[in-house]
Design a protein around this motif. Sequence first.
Motif, PDB file in Angstrom:
ATOM      1  N   ASN A 186       0.818  -1.138  -0.064  1.00 38.87           N
ATOM      2  CA  ASN A 186       0.081  -0.038   0.111  1.00 38.87           C
ATOM      3  C   ASN A 186       0.906   1.163   0.026  1.00 38.87           C
ATOM      4  O   ASN A 186       1.399   1.611   1.008  1.00 38.87           O
ATOM      5  CB  ASN A 186      -0.672   0.040   1.407  1.00 38.87           C
ATOM      6  CG  ASN A 186      -1.696   1.099   1.269  1.00 38.87           C
ATOM      7  OD1 ASN A 186      -1.624   2.141   0.701  1.00 38.87           O
ATOM      8  ND2 ASN A 186      -2.931   1.037   1.908  1.00 38.87           N
ATOM      9  N   THR A 187       0.963   1.859  -1.356  1.00 34.79           N
ATOM     10  CA  THR A 187       2.005   3.010  -1.414  1.00 34.79           C
ATOM     11  C   THR A 187       1.168   4.227  -1.737  1.00 34.79           C
ATOM     12  O   THR A 187       1.894   5.302  -2.044  1.00 34.79           O
ATOM     13  CB  THR A 187       2.909   2.655  -2.583  1.00 34.79           C
ATOM     14  OG1 THR A 187       2.199   2.536  -3.649  1.00 34.79           O
ATOM     15  CG2 THR A 187       3.707   1.392  -2.196  1.00 34.79           C
ATOM     16  N   GLY A 188      -0.014   4.427  -1.509  1.00 33.84           N
ATOM     17  CA  GLY A 188      -0.822   5.392  -1.696  1.00 33.84           C
ATOM     18  C   GLY A 188      -1.126   5.945  -3.422  1.00 33.84           C
ATOM     19  O   GLY A 188      -1.212   6.727  -3.761  1.00 33.84           O
ATOM     20  N   ALA A 189      -0.951   4.626  -4.169  1.00 31.74           N
ATOM     21  CA  ALA A 189      -1.176   4.918  -5.560  1.00 31.74           C
ATOM     22  C   ALA A 189      -2.698   5.404  -6.016  1.00 31.74           C
ATOM     23  O   ALA A 189      -3.729   4.522  -5.089  1.00 31.74           O
ATOM     24  CB  ALA A 189      -0.822   3.667  -6.433  1.00 31.74           C
ATOM     25  N   ALA A 190      -3.090   6.172  -7.042  1.00 30.29           N
ATOM     26  CA  ALA A 190      -4.250   6.438  -7.243  1.00 30.29           C
ATOM     27  C   ALA A 190      -5.398   5.166  -7.642  1.00 30.29           C
ATOM     28  O   ALA A 190      -4.741   4.449  -8.336  1.00 30.29           O
ATOM     29  CB  ALA A 190      -4.079   7.485  -8.179  1.00 30.29           C
ATOM     30  N   LEU A 191      -6.304   5.215  -6.858  1.00 25.61           N
ATOM     31  CA  LEU A 191      -7.337   4.406  -6.985  1.00 25.61           C
ATOM     32  C   LEU A 191      -7.041   2.731  -6.825  1.00 25.61           C
ATOM     33  O   LEU A 191      -7.639   1.910  -6.912  1.00 25.61           O
ATOM     34  CB  LEU A 191      -7.948   4.580  -8.453  1.00 25.61           C
ATOM     35  CG  LEU A 191      -8.787   5.467  -8.954  1.00 25.61           C
ATOM     36  CD1 LEU A 191      -9.250   5.563 -10.352  1.00 25.61           C
ATOM     37  CD2 LEU A 191      -9.916   5.561  -7.988  1.00 25.61           C
ATOM     38  N   ARG A 192      -5.837   2.527  -6.211  1.00 24.87           N
ATOM     39  CA  ARG A 192      -5.366   1.426  -5.784  1.00 24.87           C
ATOM     40  C   ARG A 192      -4.957   1.073  -4.375  1.00 24.87           C
ATOM     41  O   ARG A 192      -4.508   1.970  -4.000  1.00 24.87           O
ATOM     42  CB  ARG A 192      -4.184   0.947  -6.847  1.00 24.87           C
ATOM     43  CG  ARG A 192      -4.514   0.752  -8.339  1.00 24.87           C
ATOM     44  CD  ARG A 192      -3.385   0.569  -9.169  1.00 24.87           C
ATOM     45  NE  ARG A 192      -2.348   1.593  -9.021  1.00 24.87           N
ATOM     46  CZ  ARG A 192      -1.109   1.761  -9.507  1.00 24.87           C
ATOM     47  NH1 ARG A 192      -0.614   0.458  -9.983  1.00 24.87           N
ATOM     48  NH2 ARG A 192      -0.499   2.982  -9.471  1.00 24.87           N
ATOM     49  N   PRO A 231      -7.761   4.281   1.847  1.00 25.97           N
ATOM     50  CA  PRO A 231      -6.765   4.818   2.720  1.00 25.97           C
ATOM     51  C   PRO A 231      -5.251   4.125   2.530  1.00 25.97           C
ATOM     52  O   PRO A 231      -5.025   3.068   2.277  1.00 25.97           O
ATOM     53  CB  PRO A 231      -7.257   4.150   4.130  1.00 25.97           C
ATOM     54  CG  PRO A 231      -8.112   2.985   3.662  1.00 25.97           C
ATOM     55  CD  PRO A 231      -8.672   3.184   2.554  1.00 25.97           C
ATOM     56  N   ARG A 232      -4.346   5.076   2.875  1.00 24.63           N
ATOM     57  CA  ARG A 232      -2.794   4.605   2.961  1.00 24.63           C
ATOM     58  C   ARG A 232      -2.870   3.557   4.291  1.00 24.63           C
ATOM     59  O   ARG A 232      -3.545   3.714   5.078  1.00 24.63           O
ATOM     60  CB  ARG A 232      -1.938   5.569   2.929  1.00 24.63           C
ATOM     61  CG  ARG A 232      -1.898   6.667   1.753  1.00 24.63           C
ATOM     62  CD  ARG A 232      -1.383   7.703   1.930  1.00 24.63           C
ATOM     63  NE  ARG A 232      -2.209   8.598   2.980  1.00 24.63           N
ATOM     64  CZ  ARG A 232      -1.640   9.776   3.274  1.00 24.63           C
ATOM     65  NH1 ARG A 232      -0.665  10.501   2.427  1.00 24.63           N
ATOM     66  NH2 ARG A 232      -2.275  10.750   4.074  1.00 24.63           N
TER      67      ARG A 232
END
Length: 209
Positions: A133-139, A183-184
């Motif tokens: 979980n790296t904060g990528a958009a929509l993922r 969420p991140r």
Amino acid sequence: MTGLRLNRWHHPVTVLGHGVRAGIWVQGCTIGCHGCASRDTWDPAGGEQAEVLPWLASLPEPLDGLTVSGGEPFQQARALGSLLSAVSAWRGERAFDVLVFSGYPFERLRDEHASVLAHCDAVVAGPYVERRNTGAALRGSDNQRIVTLTSLGERRYGGLEASSAPAMQVLSTGDSIRLIGIPRRGDLDRLRAGLAARGVAAEAVTWLG
């Protein structure tokens, strides 16, 4: 039309896709990804049967699309396909996109559910992996893929791979607070700890079941 079993539905949704959207969260998932933020959607016996199209048709403009999440939408593939076929007919030529989140790899969706994908503009596919979980958009995690399936899907989601900074939407209904978005890693636990430090107890949180 066979009704989907839903955990919840909401409008407007502004963080899970392009523009202002309707969002539905299906009930039931046997994938069970560690760290899932929506464990309340896992139990297939929960939620309720609902017909989505009449609700969708009643919503005010602007309405840019429908986001389907869960739970695992493709574990109700027949009902999902029936709904999305009806949505395709209802939207006509409008720039209204259908975005579906799935914990299955895209290759499995392509091989087993091509008839459902025919009514999607884009899918976010793949299991959630908490350590990625790296904060990528929509993922939720960076192993997941955004796959565009139509020209509208490509225009709206084809350039998101390098984007970041996910947003969260906060809703308050009665004595409950609901977060919409992705969420991140650690955000939800930090939120709970922050509330506790201020004397607010967070009970029945969805990411703990």
